[in-house]
Design an enzyme around this catalytic site. Structure first.
Site, PDB file in Angstrom:
ATOM      1  N   CYS A   1       0.866  -1.179   0.000  1.00 18.52           N
ATOM      2  CA  CYS A   1       0.000   0.000   0.000  1.00 18.52           C
ATOM      3  C   CYS A   1       0.899   1.223   0.000  1.00 18.52           C
ATOM      4  CB  CYS A   1      -0.943  -0.021   1.197  1.00 18.52           C
ATOM      5  SG  CYS A   1      -0.084   0.032   2.793  1.00 18.52           S
ATOM      6  N   ALA A   2       0.432   2.341   0.499  1.00 21.33           N
ATOM      7  CA  ALA A   2       1.234   3.560   0.498  1.00 21.33           C
ATOM      8  C   ALA A   2       2.321   3.532   1.564  1.00 21.33           C
ATOM      9  CB  ALA A   2       0.344   4.787   0.676  1.00 21.33           C
TER      10      ALA A   2
END
Length: 397
Positions: free
Chosen positions: A85-86
């Site tokens: 993810c980020a």
């Protein structure tokens, strides 16, 4: 939902370091990635590779207690999957949810932020000048920099602010004094490390032709004119004015062997001409770029190596792993370099990718007109660089 809000999985989830993932990709291992970011973020910037299978299923699809069967059907259940993810919070949650369903999963530590922290130094083996020349590579954004050292002195060209400590540590490990930090131009895709290195006692330098863009700190650094030289041990770095990408774009010839072209010429493309004056000024800048390439770059000996400040996914590294090529090789492989001016201008204005994310704020920061903290600076430069004129490689055309 902020990543800090994700609950801790009830099962233990193994994390994978970004460097470990990069090593697997470099080794041509088959890698399956489940990217849990939003579709728009994924489409703008993702981890690619010849043997990489990437699947985008945003994290919100895993928030329900019962995960939809159609969602699960998108995820391979016969091989290991790395979720990302980020920043790492959502991926750990998603990986935990999948592990409870019996999937073989792990997650990428620190997510795409961790991926953006990878910075590798590769020796330019074909460099035959004094001392040793390294090429820094940031795979997440394609940023390239150069570190030349000879005797007990060193210089870095196109340093990134995020890696200020890295340059100093590398100099310390090599037992050299980092004398100079040199920028080729006012960058639009990353925050320069010139001023942070200057604060550590390194002599910072920017091109004289860039000052008129509104640089606020010119009195605190060395301003390099066309023809000026920097001495690093027995290696000489010559300033060569090559406008086009920007009005101040300047290349640096390292001991007559490698021309660090900034964003003027890459191994797979040429510079885009629209980041300073926009679409209105792009045609004139493209003409200026043509003249710079023909008169200042391609006029050098054919065996002179070219090393740009960026590489794209379509770039092919040399045998030594660096993104470098000789002028002779580039002229043979890139028809744009042998076109007449009108053809060249038409070509490079025809296929420009989207402008780099946050480029106006990045330029303002690099001019010194905007104060930007370290964390914000790192966030601003995440994503692809998009500084080339073409979305696909021009080499081999």
């Amino acid at each position: 939902m902020d990543e800090m809000d994700f609950p801790t999985p009830d099962v233990e989830v193994e994390s994978v370091l970004p460097t470990e993932l990069k090593a697997r990709i470099d080794a041509k291992e088959n890698v399956t990635l489940l990217d849990a970011r939003m579709e728009s973020d994924y489409n703008e910037w993702k981890i690619d590779g010849e043997n990489v299978e990437s699947i985008n299923v945003p994290y919100f699809n895993f928030l329900d207690e019962e995960i939809d069967d159609e969602i699960l059907a998108q995820i391979p259940d016969d091989q290991a999957v790395t979720v990302l993810c980020a920043k790492g919070g959502a991926s750990e949650f998603v990986a935990g949810s999948l592990k409870e369903q019996g999937y073989d999963v792990n997650h990428l530590e620190d997510g795409m932020n961790g991926w953006a922290s990878i910075y590798e130094a590769v020796e330019v083996e074909r460099y035959d000048g004094a001392g040793t020349l390294l090429q820094y590579q940031r795979p997440s954004s394609g940023c390239l920099g150069y570190f030349v050292h000879d005797g007990d002195e060193a210089a870095v060209i196109d340093p990134l602010r995020a890696f200020t400590d890295r340059y100093l540590a590398d100099a310390d490990e090599l037992g050299v004094d980092l004398q100079y930090a040199i920028d080729t131009h006012i960058h639009a895709d990353h925050i320069s490390g010139i001023r942070t290195l200057a604060a550590e006692g390194v002599e910072g330098s920017i091109p004289a032709a860039a000052v008129d863009r509104g640089v606020t700190y010119a009195d605190d650094v060395t301003v390099a004119d066309d023809g000026d030289e920097f001495q690093v041990g027995d290696a000489t770095i010559e300033t060569i004015f090559t406008p086009g990408h920007t009005s101040g774009m300047t290349s640096y010839l390292i001991d007559g062997e490698l021309l660090a072209t900034g964003d003027g010429l890459f191994v797979e493309s040429v510079a885009r001409p629209d980041l300073e004056e926009g679409d209105e000024g792009a045609k004139d800048a493209a003409k200026q770029l043509y003249d710079s390439l023909q008169e200042r770059v391609l006029s050098l000996p054919d065996d002179t190596l070219i090393g740009g400040a960026h590489f794209s996914d379509s770039a092919v590294p040399a045998a030594d792993g660096t993104y470098t090529a000789s002028i002779g090789e580039l002229e043979k492989d890139m028809a744009a370099l042998t076109m007449d001016k009108d053809e060249f201008v038409e070509l490079i204005l025809s296929d420009m990718p989207p402008r780099p994310a946050n480029y106006e704020q990045i330029i303002a920061t690099n001019l010194g007109q905007q104060a930007t903290g370290d964390e914000e600076a790192f966030e601003l430069e995440l994503g692809p660089n998009n500084c080339a004129a073409s979305q696909e490689s021009l080499a081999g055309d």
